[in-house]
Design a protein around this motif. Structure first.
Motif, PDB file in Angstrom:
ATOM      1  N   ALA A 381       0.824  -1.206   0.000  1.00  0.00           N
ATOM      2  CA  ALA A 381       0.000   0.000   0.000  1.00  0.00           C
ATOM      3  C   ALA A 381       0.859   1.258   0.000  1.00  0.00           C
ATOM      4  O   ALA A 381       0.531   2.248  -0.668  1.00  0.00           O
ATOM      5  CB  ALA A 381      -0.927  -0.011   1.210  1.00  0.00           C
ATOM      6  N   ALA A 382       1.963   1.217   0.732  1.00  0.00           N
ATOM      7  CA  ALA A 382       2.836   2.396   0.804  1.00  0.00           C
ATOM      8  C   ALA A 382       3.409   2.747  -0.558  1.00  0.00           C
ATOM      9  O   ALA A 382       3.597   3.931  -0.872  1.00  0.00           O
ATOM     10  CB  ALA A 382       3.967   2.142   1.802  1.00  0.00           C
ATOM     11  N   THR A 385       1.596   4.912  -3.481  1.00  0.00           N
ATOM     12  CA  THR A 385       1.623   6.371  -3.500  1.00  0.00           C
ATOM     13  C   THR A 385       2.522   6.892  -4.611  1.00  0.00           C
ATOM     14  O   THR A 385       2.319   7.997  -5.116  1.00  0.00           O
ATOM     15  CB  THR A 385       2.110   6.931  -2.150  1.00  0.00           C
ATOM     16  N   TYR A 388       0.390   7.563  -7.646  1.00  0.00           N
ATOM     17  CA  TYR A 388      -0.912   8.195  -7.364  1.00  0.00           C
ATOM     18  C   TYR A 388      -1.401   9.046  -8.532  1.00  0.00           C
ATOM     19  O   TYR A 388      -2.599   9.103  -8.804  1.00  0.00           O
ATOM     20  CB  TYR A 388      -0.827   9.034  -6.093  1.00  0.00           C
ATOM     21  N   GLY A 405      -3.501  -3.081  -2.105  1.00  0.00           N
ATOM     22  CA  GLY A 405      -2.357  -2.656  -1.317  1.00  0.00           C
ATOM     23  C   GLY A 405      -2.199  -3.515  -0.080  1.00  0.00           C
ATOM     24  O   GLY A 405      -3.086  -3.540   0.779  1.00  0.00           O
ATOM     25  N   GLY A 408      -0.833  -2.861   4.978  1.00  0.00           N
ATOM     26  CA  GLY A 408      -1.449  -1.627   5.428  1.00  0.00           C
ATOM     27  C   GLY A 408      -1.274  -1.437   6.923  1.00  0.00           C
ATOM     28  O   GLY A 408      -1.520  -2.354   7.707  1.00  0.00           O
ATOM     29  N   GLY A 421       1.654   1.278   4.854  1.00  0.00           N
ATOM     30  CA  GLY A 421       0.658   2.110   4.195  1.00  0.00           C
ATOM     31  C   GLY A 421      -0.198   2.797   5.248  1.00  0.00           C
ATOM     32  O   GLY A 421      -0.993   2.143   5.923  1.00  0.00           O
ATOM     33  N   ASP A 424      -3.107   5.408   2.515  1.00  0.00           N
ATOM     34  CA  ASP A 424      -3.781   4.852   1.346  1.00  0.00           C
ATOM     35  C   ASP A 424      -5.291   5.035   1.365  1.00  0.00           C
ATOM     36  O   ASP A 424      -5.912   5.343   0.349  1.00  0.00           O
ATOM     37  CB  ASP A 424      -3.424   3.379   1.169  1.00  0.00           C
ATOM     38  N   ARG A 462      -7.530  -3.111   0.543  1.00  0.00           N
ATOM     39  CA  ARG A 462      -6.376  -3.107   1.444  1.00  0.00           C
ATOM     40  C   ARG A 462      -6.290  -4.444   2.169  1.00  0.00           C
ATOM     41  O   ARG A 462      -7.294  -4.933   2.691  1.00  0.00           O
ATOM     42  CB  ARG A 462      -6.524  -1.976   2.455  1.00  0.00           C
ATOM     43  N   HIS A 550      -4.298   3.623  10.485  1.00  0.00           N
ATOM     44  CA  HIS A 550      -4.135   4.619   9.420  1.00  0.00           C
ATOM     45  C   HIS A 550      -3.941   5.954  10.116  1.00  0.00           C
ATOM     46  O   HIS A 550      -4.331   6.124  11.267  1.00  0.00           O
ATOM     47  CB  HIS A 550      -5.416   4.617   8.564  1.00  0.00           C
TER      48      HIS A 550
END
Length: 608
Positions: A381-382, A385, A388, A405, A408, A421, A424, A462, A550
Motif C-alpha cells: 500500500a505504501a 503512493t 498516485y 495494497g 497496510g 501504508g 492509502d 487493502r 491509518h
C-alpha cells in the motif's frame, strides 16, 4: 513518395497548423505552438501509416495513437477533422462548456483510449497497450505514441522505456517531438538528438533521428518502425515550436496561449483548407483472443482459523482467474509478499511482472482495461503512493482497474514506517468514483476480491500482513456499500475496519467486564460507506468511537464523520497519531493508541 504525394502532405500539414491556430483562437486558450511543431509528424502518420477503421472506432484491429503530450490536443482534433471524425463546426467548440473536445483529450473523443495531459502518462499506457496486443489480444495492431521532449524529464517515461525495451515491444513506436522549448524555456537537452538517441539505445530501443518537418524522412522512419523486429522504435524528430508563423516560431514565452494575431498567422500559413484523408483501414478483420471462463470456486476458511487477508487475496484471485478469462494480474516485484504469486502459478500467461516500477504497473493496467481486460495490480500500500498520479488519471480516463495494497498500517510490525501504508485509505477515498474496501478476515477478503471484478472505476482493496482470526463463514455475503454489526450494545458504537475490527471485539469484551455494552460495526466498505446503518446505530447509542490502522486524516474516521454530519453525536477518532518505529505487531497497535485497551479507554472517556 512521388511529387504529388509530397505536396499533398505539405498542404495537409499546413491545414493541421491552421486548424490548431483556429481552434485555440476560438477558445481563447490552448497550446497551438506545441501542436504546430508536430504537424508534419502527424500528417504522415495519419495519411500513410496509421491503420484505423474510421467508421468503427471499436474495431479490435485498429492501431492505437496516444497523445502523451496531451496539451497538443488541437493537433489531434485537427487530425480527426481531416479524417472526417469531427466537423469544422465541432472543431471550433474546442474547450467550450459541453464540448467533447476538451483542453486535453479524454475517451469521450473517438479513437482516444485514455485521458492524457499529465506529462509522463501516455507512453507508459502505450506500453500497456502494446503488451496487451502481444500477450492478451494476440493481434498485430501497432501502438503509436506522440510525446514531447519536455516530458522526457519524467521518471515514468524511463520506467516505460526500460520496460518496453526489456519486453522487446516491436509493436510500439514513440515519436518524440523535439521542439527544444518547454513551458518556461529551453528543455534539458535542447536539439541534441544524439543525447536522446544514446539514452534510448541503452534501453534497447531502435532509434531514428530525423528532421521532423521533412515528410520524406518522416515517411521512411515510420515505415522502418513498423518493419523493425524484436525491439521498440523511437523516432527522434527535430522540430520548431510554432513552426510556420514568424511571430511564434522557435520563440520563448509563447507556450500555452493562443496566437496574438490569429488572422495574420492564418495568412502566413496560407489560410484555411478543406483537405480530407482516407485513413487506411486494418488489413483484415480480427478477433481478440480470450481465455476460457470456468466455475468460480473461491477458497473457504473455517471460522476461528487464523489466515492473513493477503493470503486470502492471492488464493481468491487465482480462483477468480479460473472463473473469468478476462482477469489479469500485475506485480511490482513483491508477489511473494502480496501473495499474488498464487495467481502467477495458476495463470502464468496472464501474469505480468513490472519489477519495482509502480507507475508503469498502474499505467499498464489502465492500458489493458482500455482493451476490455480486468486488471488487478498489487504491491505494498505504501508504494502505490508513487503511482498516485496514474490512479488520478485512471479516474479521468474512466478506466476500470482493481488495485490491491498489502502491508497496510502499523500492524505489519518490525519493518517500520517506510513499509507501512498509512495514507492509502485517504488517498483512494479522494479519487473520483472510487471504491475503497478493507476486509478484516479471509472469507470476507475472498468474496470482495471476486466482487471487485464487476465494479466500475478505480477499486482499491487493502490487505493485512499478519494472520487474523476468521470471523465470517465462507457463504457470507458482503455487499459493497454495506457493513456488518458484530456486537449490539446500547452505550456506544465502535466502528472499525480491517485489523482494528479484531481489536474492537476484544475491547468490547473488556468493556463488558466493566458493565458497558457496545455495538461493534465492521465497516469493510469504507467508500461507499453504509451511512444509513451508521446513523441508526449512532443515534441509538449516542456515542461513537472510530478506530483505524491509518493516520487520523482522511480515512475511516473522517468517512464516519461525514456520514454523521446531519446526525451529530459525540465522536472520538482513534488513528495512528505519531510516527511509528520498529516493534511487534501488537506493540505497534498499543504504541499507536489503536489497540483494545485504547478503544476501551476511549469508550469510557466518552461515557464519563
Amino acid at each position: 513518395m512521388d511529387e504529388l504525394d509530397y505536396r499533398f502532405l505539405c498542404e495537409l500539414a499546413a491545414q493541421l497548423r491552421v486548424d490548431s491556430v483556429r481552434a485555440a483562437a476560438a477558445a481563447g486558450s490552448g497550446h497551438p505552438t506545441s501542436s504546430m511543431s508536430a504537424a508534419e509528424l502527424m500528417t504522415v502518420l495519419l495519411a500513410r501509416h496509421l491503420r484505423v477503421d474510421v467508421a468503427d472506432p471499436a474495431n479490435p484491429a485498429n492501431d492505437h495513437l496516444v497523445f502523451s503530450k496531451g496539451h497538443a490536443s488541437p493537433l489531434l482534433y485537427a487530425m480527426l477533422k481531416a479524417a472526417g471524425v469531427v466537423t469544422d463546426e465541432e472543431l471550433l467548440t474546442f474547450r467550450r462548456r459541453g464540448s467533447r473536445l476538451e483542453g486535453h483529450p479524454t475517451p469521450q473523443v473517438p479513437f482516444v483510449d485514455v485521458a492524457t495531459g499529465s506529462l509522463g502518462f501516455g507512453l507508459p499506457v502505450g506500453v500497456g497497450l502494446a503488451l496487451t496486443a502481444r500477450r492478451l489480444d494476440r493481434l498485430p495492431y501497432h501502438v503509436w505514441v506522440l510525446c514531447g521532449d519536455s516530458e522526457l524529464a519524467e521518471g515514468s517515461m524511463w520506467e516505460a522505456f526500460e520496460h518496453a525495451g526489456h519486453e522487446g515491444l516491436n509493436n510500439l513506436t514513440v515519436i518524440i517531438d523535439v521542439n527544444r522549448l518547454g513551458q518556461r524555456g529551453p528543455t534539458r537537452h535542447g536539439w541534441d538528438l544524439g543525447a536522446y538517441a544514446a539514452r534510448l539505445g541503452a534501453f534497447g530501443w531502435h532509434t531514428i533521428e530525423i528532421d521532423g518537418h521533412d515528410p520524406g524522412q518522416i515517411d521512411y522512419a515510420l515505415a522502418d518502425a513498423r518493419a523493425t523486429r524484436r525491439r521498440p522504435t523511437a523516432i527522434i524528430a527535430r522540430t520548431c515550436k510554432g513552426r510556420g508563423v514568424s511571430a511564434v516560431e522557435n520563440r520563448e514565452g509563447k507556450h500555452g496561449k493562443p496566437l496574438e494575431d490569429a488572422e495574420q498567422a492564418l495568412g502566413e500559413l496560407g489560410g484555411p483548407r478543406a483537405l480530407t484523408v482516407e485513413v487506411t483501414p486494418p488489413d483484415a478483420p480480427a478477433t481478440p483472443y480470450r481465455y476460457a471462463d470456468g466455475a468460480l470456486d473461491l477458497p473457504r476458511y473455517e471460522v476461528g482459523e487464523r489466515v492473513a487477508t493477503r493470503t486470502a487475496f492471492g488464493e481468491a484471485l487465482a480462483a477468480l482467474g479460473t472463473a473469468r478469462g478476462d482477469v489479469v494480474a500485475l506485480d511490482g516485484e513483491v508477489a511473494d509478499s502480496t501473495k499474488l504469486e498464487a495467481f502467477a502459478k495458476a495463470h502464468p500467461e496472464r501474469f505480468f511482472e513490472f519489477y519495482i516500477a509502480e507507475q508503469q504497473m498502474v499505467a499498464a493496467a489502465i492500458g489493458m482495461a482500455a482493451r476490455g481486460w480486468t486488471p488487478y495490480a498489487a504491491t505494498f500500500a505504501a508504494f502505490l503512493t508513487r503511482a498516485y498520479d496514474f490512479v488520478r488519471m485512471a479516474a479521468v480516463s474512466r478506466a476500470g482497474i482493481c488495485l490491491v495494497g498489502s502491508h497496510g498500517g502499523v500492524s505489519i510490525g518490525e519493518d517500520g514506517p517506510s513499509q507501512m501504508g498509512l495514507e492509502d485509505l485517504a488517498a483512494f477515498r479522494a479519487v473520483h468514483g472510487s471504491t475503497v474496501l478493507y476486509p478484516c478476515d479471509a472469507n470476507q477478503t475472498a468474496r470482495l476480491v471476486a466482487d471487485m471484478a464487476a465494479m466500475e472505476g478505480v477499486r482499491y482493496l487493502r490487505t493485512t500482513r499478519g494472520e487474523t482470526p476468521v470471523l465470517y463463514g465462507p457463504d457470507e455475503e458482503f455487499p459493497v456499500g454495506g457493513c456488518k454489526i458484530l456486537r449490539t450494545g446500547g452505550q456506544a458504537t465502535v466502528v472499525a475496519a480491517g485489523v482494528a475490527v479484531h481489536e474492537a471485539l476484544a475491547a468490547a469484551d473488556l468493556l463488558a467486564e466493566d458493565g458497558v455494552s457496545v455495538t461493534v460495526i465492521d465497516a469493510y466498505s469504507i467508500k461507499p460507506l453504509d451511512s444509513a446503518e451508521l446513523v441508526e446505530m449512532a443515534r441509538a447509542t449516542g456515542k461513537v468511537v472510530t478506530v483505524e490502522d491509518h493516520w487520523p486524516e482522511g480515512g475511516l474516521g473522517d468517512a464516519v464523520l461525514s456520514a454523521l454530519a446531519d446526525a451529530p453525536v459525540p465522536v472520538r477518532k482513534l488513528g495512528v497519531s505519531r510516527m511509528p518505529g520498529s516493534a511487534t505487531s501488537q506493540e505497534q497497535l498499543e504504541d499507536a493508541g489503536i489497540d483494545r485497551g485504547a478503544i476501551r479507554e476511549a469508550v469510557l472517556s466518552l461515557l464519563r
